[in-house]
Design an enzyme around this catalytic site. Structure first.
Site, PDB file in Angstrom:
ATOM      1  N   LYS A   1      23.063 -15.713 -12.398  1.00 51.90           N
ATOM      2  CA  LYS A   1      24.321 -15.818 -11.661  1.00 51.90           C
ATOM      3  C   LYS A   1      24.924 -14.455 -11.339  1.00 51.90           C
ATOM      4  CE  LYS A   1      25.426 -20.211 -13.887  1.00 51.90           C
ATOM      5  NZ  LYS A   1      26.475 -20.985 -14.568  1.00 51.90           N
TER       6      LYS A   1
ATOM      7  N   PRO B   1      29.602 -21.012  -9.443  1.00 50.99           N
ATOM      8  CA  PRO B   1      28.373 -21.146  -8.675  1.00 50.99           C
ATOM      9  C   PRO B   1      27.140 -21.206  -9.577  1.00 50.99           C
ATOM     10  CG  PRO B   1      29.796 -19.486  -7.716  1.00 50.99           C
ATOM     11  CD  PRO B   1      30.403 -19.860  -9.036  1.00 50.99           C
ATOM     12  N   GLU B   2      26.176 -22.012  -9.174  1.00 46.96           N
ATOM     13  CA  GLU B   2      24.919 -22.128  -9.898  1.00 46.96           C
ATOM     14  C   GLU B   2      23.960 -21.043  -9.409  1.00 46.96           C
ATOM     15  OE1 GLU B   2      24.356 -25.276 -11.883  1.00 46.96           O
ATOM     16  OE2 GLU B   2      26.437 -25.766 -11.548  1.00 46.96           O
TER      17      GLU B   2
END
Length: 261
Positions: A51, A2-3
């Site tokens: 993150k 995930p960004e």
């Protein structure tokens, strides 16, 4: 993986479900925290740092999680079954009278004293979606290793926190820079980090990392995931390679982003 914008959205969902509410049930399904019980404690905050996710509880305790490649948090109504996921995927359950937050496949689960949060997130560079964003500091960190490939430098969370593999490819394309170019040959880095911030901000309330302005499936990206398909600008087939340590896939247009590969 995930960004930063995806993690920001996750933190927003956790905050809405948990912050200010007293926990009625908790379950930590990792061996070293198996006996921990926070029932009766109030959740004070839920925040993202690049993150990383931080959930703070009364008693000076913070839950630190990182999603990496496969982790996820899901919020659902309290009292229901834990979705359709196999029980062995559940790592954390935080429930109050209204909601339950379920941490699935979380590879990183740490409990730290809130005062010691810098131990787990203090290494991060300026957070692209955080209140303390500092573009000058991000550029300073990027230029500290001028011979490093710009694509690798953008992925390094110690330089700026929040860029993942999708944005690495898209930012380099939009700036007309090869991801394999040296940092000191990558052009205006202030423009690069400004673009990174604007890209993540544009997607922090939706899923999909849209960089083209077109959210339709198959139209969201310029180069990422488009191996062999024509460049949206020049028609040249998009290329793909692995780069960095550990190796990560990177996409680019050999005409719009010339390199020696």
């Amino acid at each position: 993986m995930p960004e930063g914008d995806t993690v920001f959205i996750t933190a927003t969902q956790l905050r809405g479900a948990l912050a200010g509410r007293v926990l009625t049930h908790t379950d930590f399904r990792v061996p070293r925290y198996a006996t921990v019980d926070f029932a009766g404690r109030r959740v004070l905050a839920a925040e993202s740092r690049g993150k990383h996710l931080l959930v703070r509880f009364e008693g000076n305790v913070t839950l630190h999680t990182h999603l990496r490649m496969d982790g996820a948090w899901r919020v659902q109504a309290a009292g229901g079954r834990v979705g359709n996921s196999p029980r062995d995927q559940v790592r954390v359950v935080l429930a109050n009278e209204e909601f339950a937050a379920i941490g699935l496949r979380l590879p990183v689960v740490d409990l730290v004293r809130t005062a010691e949060e810098p131990r787990v997130v203090g290494h991060l560079g300026p957070d692209l979606l955080g209140p303390g964003w500092d573009a000058d500091e991000a550029v300073r960190r990027l230029t500290a290793r001028p011979g490093r490939p710009i694509g690798d430098a953008l992925l390094d969370q110690r330089n700026l926190a929040g860029v993942g593999n999708v944005y690495r490819a898209e930012l380099c394309f939009l700036r007309g820079v090869s991801p394999f170019a040296r940092v000191d040959a990558a052009g205006d880095l202030h423009a690069m980090v400004d673009l990174a911030k604007r890209a993540l901000e544009a997607n922090r309330e939706r899923h999909g990392h849209v960089t083209t302005g077109d959210p339709r499936p198959g139209h969201q990206h310029w180069v990422y995931g488009r191996l062999g398909r024509p460049c949206r600008r020049c028609g040249t087939p998009i290329r793909k390679a692995e780069a960095g340590e550990p190796p990560r896939v990177v996409f680019w247009c050999p005409r719009c982003q010339p390199s020696d590969r």
